[in-house]
Design an enzyme around this catalytic site. Sequence first.
Site, PDB file in Angstrom:
ATOM      1  N   ASP A  73       0.833  -1.200   0.000  1.00 58.14           N
ATOM      2  CA  ASP A  73       0.000   0.000   0.000  1.00 58.14           C
ATOM      3  C   ASP A  73       0.869   1.253   0.000  1.00 58.14           C
ATOM      4  OD1 ASP A  73       0.954  -0.386   2.590  1.00 58.14           O
ATOM      5  OD2 ASP A  73      -1.001  -0.831   3.444  1.00 58.14           O
TER       6      ASP A  73
ATOM      7  N   ASN B  86      -7.326  -3.318  14.106  1.00 59.66           N
ATOM      8  CA  ASN B  86      -8.725  -3.610  13.779  1.00 59.66           C
ATOM      9  C   ASN B  86      -8.844  -4.805  12.828  1.00 59.66           C
ATOM     10  OD1 ASN B  86      -7.767  -2.520  11.419  1.00 59.66           O
ATOM     11  ND2 ASN B  86      -9.188  -0.798  11.329  1.00 59.66           N
TER      12      ASN B  86
ATOM     13  N   HIS C 154      -7.137  -5.171   9.983  1.00 59.04           N
ATOM     14  CA  HIS C 154      -6.889  -4.897   8.560  1.00 59.04           C
ATOM     15  C   HIS C 154      -5.597  -5.569   8.097  1.00 59.04           C
ATOM     16  CE1 HIS C 154      -4.555  -0.826   9.296  1.00 59.04           C
ATOM     17  NE2 HIS C 154      -3.717  -1.844   9.304  1.00 59.04           N
TER      18      HIS C 154
ATOM     19  N   GLU D  22      -9.628  -2.199   5.186  1.00 55.24           N
ATOM     20  CA  GLU D  22     -10.244  -1.969   6.488  1.00 55.24           C
ATOM     21  C   GLU D  22     -11.448  -2.899   6.668  1.00 55.24           C
ATOM     22  OE1 GLU D  22      -8.618  -0.274   8.468  1.00 55.24           O
ATOM     23  OE2 GLU D  22      -7.967   1.680   7.734  1.00 55.24           O
TER      24      GLU D  22
END
Length: 219
Positions: free
Chosen positions: A62, A120, A122, A127
């Site tokens: 990313d 979380n 990801h 996400e």
Amino acid sequence: MKINILKNYWELGEVVSDIVEHTLTLPEPKLVLPTGSTPISLYKELVNRDLDWSTTTTFNLDEYVINLNHPHSYNSFMKKQLFDRVNIYPDNYHFPFRPTEAFEDKIKEIDLCILGIGSNGHIAFNEPGSSFESRTRVVDLSEQTIEDNSRFFDSIDEVPKQAITMGLGTIMESKKIVLMANGEHKLNILNVAMNGEVTEDIPASILQNHKNVKIYYCE
Ligand code: PGA
């Protein structure tokens, strides 16, 4: 899924370096690489090993929507941690770019994909709620991720709100996947993702559907 527990952060770097070192012996190896604080011991160890990267091609998972020369871009991070310190050709390392379809065309036949996991659940910037079929695309970062990543910036307002990320579908096409997690704050999400329900609410849980995944954790 089995979570391999390692002694410490440096052992995490060494064990994953062994896997990378083996991959670099393949003809024209293709790797997918992560950023963040977790892979720093890996990159230090890889630099120390003085390996031959001349035939290797890499793709990062990313990149923020940010000027690539910005000191906190993932491009700058990777150059500092690895690319400027090994003999990889600058033309052979890639970051997700627009049009994302053109980037997707380049990432084929990945031998090894190394991942971290967010608090979380990801992976890359997929996400919670990301489709398991997703491909490389521009995404809005969650409040949680912006807060987690604000430690790299002078203030939370400077954290980019968007990124370009490989999709979950893209990542899952890799032949082999290694997930690295460091720190007690990751243990709960790691257990839930690897041994709980496979759900788009926890993107990393998709790895339970891959045949060749290794998970490494250290406190
Ligand atoms: P970290 O990030 O290595 O900085 O904890 C991991 C991630 O968010 O994927």
